[in-house]
Write a protein that holds these residues in place. Sequence first.
Motif, PDB file in Angstrom:
ATOM      1  N   HIS A  62       0.935  -1.239  -0.062  1.00 12.09           N
ATOM      2  CA  HIS A  62       0.024   0.133  -0.115  1.00 12.09           C
ATOM      3  C   HIS A  62       0.875   1.305   0.047  1.00 12.09           C
ATOM      4  O   HIS A  62       1.961   1.503   0.578  1.00 12.09           O
ATOM      5  N   ALA A  63       0.396   2.229  -0.948  1.00  9.16           N
ATOM      6  CA  ALA A  63       0.984   3.714  -0.833  1.00  9.16           C
ATOM      7  C   ALA A  63      -0.294   4.606  -0.909  1.00  9.16           C
ATOM      8  O   ALA A  63      -1.045   4.285  -1.857  1.00  9.16           O
ATOM      9  N   CYS A  64      -0.187   5.431  -0.120  1.00 10.89           N
ATOM     10  CA  CYS A  64      -1.452   6.236   0.215  1.00 10.89           C
ATOM     11  C   CYS A  64      -1.267   7.316  -0.748  1.00 10.89           C
ATOM     12  O   CYS A  64      -2.409   8.276  -0.858  1.00 10.89           O
ATOM     13  N   GLU A  65      -0.326   7.849  -1.377  1.00  9.55           N
ATOM     14  CA  GLU A  65      -0.211   9.080  -2.293  1.00  9.55           C
ATOM     15  C   GLU A  65       0.420   8.685  -3.640  1.00  9.55           C
ATOM     16  O   GLU A  65       0.859   7.720  -4.032  1.00  9.55           O
ATOM     17  N   VAL A  66       0.038   9.589  -4.725  1.00  9.69           N
ATOM     18  CA  VAL A  66       0.241   9.489  -5.909  1.00  9.69           C
ATOM     19  C   VAL A  66       0.944  10.656  -6.505  1.00  9.69           C
ATOM     20  O   VAL A  66       0.597  11.688  -6.540  1.00  9.69           O
ATOM     21  N   VAL A  67       2.189  10.576  -7.301  1.00 10.49           N
ATOM     22  CA  VAL A  67       2.933  11.713  -7.682  1.00 10.49           C
ATOM     23  C   VAL A  67       2.046  12.065  -9.056  1.00 10.49           C
ATOM     24  O   VAL A  67       1.837  11.158  -9.990  1.00 10.49           O
ATOM     25  N   ALA A  68       1.453  12.938  -9.162  1.00  7.99           N
ATOM     26  CA  ALA A  68       0.726  13.649 -10.261  1.00  7.99           C
ATOM     27  C   ALA A  68       1.850  13.856 -11.475  1.00  7.99           C
ATOM     28  O   ALA A  68       2.826  14.196 -11.286  1.00  7.99           O
ATOM     29  N   MET A  69       1.277  13.885 -12.928  1.00 11.20           N
ATOM     30  CA  MET A  69       2.274  14.147 -13.647  1.00 11.20           C
ATOM     31  C   MET A  69       2.722  15.541 -13.800  1.00 11.20           C
ATOM     32  O   MET A  69       3.749  16.031 -14.461  1.00 11.20           O
ATOM     33  N   ASP A  70       1.903  16.323 -13.337  1.00 17.88           N
ATOM     34  CA  ASP A  70       2.221  17.855 -13.336  1.00 17.88           C
ATOM     35  C   ASP A  70       2.845  18.520 -11.877  1.00 17.88           C
ATOM     36  O   ASP A  70       2.979  19.497 -11.600  1.00 17.88           O
ATOM     37  N   ARG A  78       9.920  15.784  -1.704  1.00 18.36           N
ATOM     38  CA  ARG A  78       9.778  16.487  -0.096  1.00 18.36           C
ATOM     39  C   ARG A  78       8.338  15.920   0.516  1.00 18.36           C
ATOM     40  O   ARG A  78       8.215  15.735   1.878  1.00 18.36           O
ATOM     41  N   ARG A  79       7.366  16.150  -0.305  1.00 17.98           N
ATOM     42  CA  ARG A  79       6.141  16.136   0.547  1.00 17.98           C
ATOM     43  C   ARG A  79       5.353  14.704   0.276  1.00 17.98           C
ATOM     44  O   ARG A  79       4.380  14.493   0.976  1.00 17.98           O
ATOM     45  N   LYS A  80       5.546  14.052  -0.723  1.00 20.92           N
ATOM     46  CA  LYS A  80       4.782  12.860  -1.025  1.00 20.92           C
ATOM     47  C   LYS A  80       5.898  11.707  -0.786  1.00 20.92           C
ATOM     48  O   LYS A  80       6.149  11.095  -1.723  1.00 20.92           O
ATOM     49  N   LYS A  81       6.227  11.404   0.492  1.00 20.27           N
ATOM     50  CA  LYS A  81       7.161  10.482   1.048  1.00 20.27           C
ATOM     51  C   LYS A  81       6.282   9.088   0.895  1.00 20.27           C
ATOM     52  O   LYS A  81       7.095   7.935   1.061  1.00 20.27           O
ATOM     53  N   ASP A  82       5.050   8.974   0.914  1.00 19.23           N
ATOM     54  CA  ASP A  82       4.377   7.790   0.776  1.00 19.23           C
ATOM     55  C   ASP A  82       3.859   7.585  -0.699  1.00 19.23           C
ATOM     56  O   ASP A  82       2.696   6.888  -0.837  1.00 19.23           O
ATOM     57  N   SER A  83       4.267   8.047  -1.779  1.00 15.23           N
ATOM     58  CA  SER A  83       3.587   8.066  -2.924  1.00 15.23           C
ATOM     59  C   SER A  83       4.067   6.541  -3.728  1.00 15.23           C
ATOM     60  O   SER A  83       4.953   5.717  -3.247  1.00 15.23           O
ATOM     61  N   SER A  84       3.134   5.981  -4.385  1.00 13.80           N
ATOM     62  CA  SER A  84       3.460   4.709  -5.215  1.00 13.80           C
ATOM     63  C   SER A  84       4.783   4.771  -5.886  1.00 13.80           C
ATOM     64  O   SER A  84       5.456   3.524  -5.838  1.00 13.80           O
ATOM     65  N   MET A  85       5.314   5.734  -6.306  1.00 12.87           N
ATOM     66  CA  MET A  85       6.704   5.959  -7.126  1.00 12.87           C
ATOM     67  C   MET A  85       7.671   5.698  -6.092  1.00 12.87           C
ATOM     68  O   MET A  85       8.477   4.718  -6.232  1.00 12.87           O
ATOM     69  N   ARG A  86       7.515   6.288  -4.837  1.00  9.91           N
ATOM     70  CA  ARG A  86       8.891   6.234  -3.984  1.00  9.91           C
ATOM     71  C   ARG A  86       8.888   4.777  -3.329  1.00  9.91           C
ATOM     72  O   ARG A  86       9.767   4.251  -2.955  1.00  9.91           O
ATOM     73  N   VAL A  87       7.519   4.177  -2.940  1.00  8.48           N
ATOM     74  CA  VAL A  87       7.392   3.018  -2.153  1.00  8.48           C
ATOM     75  C   VAL A  87       7.892   2.067  -3.037  1.00  8.48           C
ATOM     76  O   VAL A  87       8.555   0.654  -2.633  1.00  8.48           O
ATOM     77  N   ALA A  88       7.519   2.226  -4.444  1.00  8.31           N
ATOM     78  CA  ALA A  88       8.081   1.091  -5.295  1.00  8.31           C
ATOM     79  C   ALA A  88       9.501   1.005  -5.418  1.00  8.31           C
ATOM     80  O   ALA A  88      10.448  -0.045  -5.369  1.00  8.31           O
TER      81      ALA A  88
END
Length: 337
Positions: A62-70, A78-88
């Motif tokens: 599980h990752a609760c955040e998503v990095v948007a394309m923009d 710095r702000r989306k440390k639980d993004s699917s990208m970072r967790v992967a």
Amino acid sequence: MITLAVDMMGGDTGLTVTVPACEAFLNSHPHARLILVGDEKQIRAHVQAKNLINHPRIRMVHACEVVAMDDAVEVALRRKKDSSMRVAINQVKDGDAQAAISAGNTGALMAIARFVLKTIDDIDRPAIASIMPNLDNTGTTVLDLGANVDCTAEHLQQFALMGSALVSATQNISTPRVGLLNIGHEDIKGNEVVKQAAVLLKDTPINFIGNVEGDSIFMGGTDVIVCDGFVGNVLLKTAEGLTKMIRTRLMDELTQTWWRRAGAAAAMPALNAFRDKIDNRRYNGAALLGLRGVVFKSHGGADAYAFGFALQRAYDAVANDMLNKTTQMLLQMNNKV
């Protein structure tokens, strides 16, 4: 068994592309495992619809955040440390996966991968490298394709080392031919950075064949072509647009009249072969070179067919021990520079 961590939420369409691509990949790769990273509730719903919920080679993280394309790089890093990208990417850092794949924001992916995995010794900036089709049917590896817009001559030299090591490690070419993308073959052509890079590359322990022009990418004769990320990204998007235009115009012309349609039907095997050879989806999946881990970038607008090729390229990179071979070759080359 090779394990890939997949950012399921990235790209323009997210789960509607990544889930069917993962299903097809698992069906064709019995020795692969996938870690599906993202909003577990959403992933579970899509996986359930495909009857994959109890698949023995799937695990969800599980990752609760998503990095948007923009999203700005700062936001993603710095702000989306639980993004699917970072967790992967963390799955690779922690040793739970051998490679990570994402179709998300390119700048964010590079920044996060560099922050989490770090770079190989003596590499200042990672670069994005991918294969483009050529008449030799061997493919031309081009880098950088967008990670580094502003580059020094030293950066271009490092890209050449990384590209040469990559091709040597994965394509069994002992001395890949490396060209520097320029507006002419002569030494006097190009801006100051390119001119300085050419001087450096002549004293670099690679098979540097000199300046090459843009047509060399597709005509063949060069295994690796080096440029800065601004030029590389424009080149990539131009090639994709040209491919789509050729396919569309060709089909329009072949269906104009009944006798053209009849001729097209007779030539269909050749037309299908032509379509497959120029289909940019088959070349989807770019390696982020210079990192202490394997990360691949899929085109943000990739469909399931194209995303499957990104998964395939990441799988092949791990199977061929790309990271270790490339790292060792870079160390050997850097010691001679």
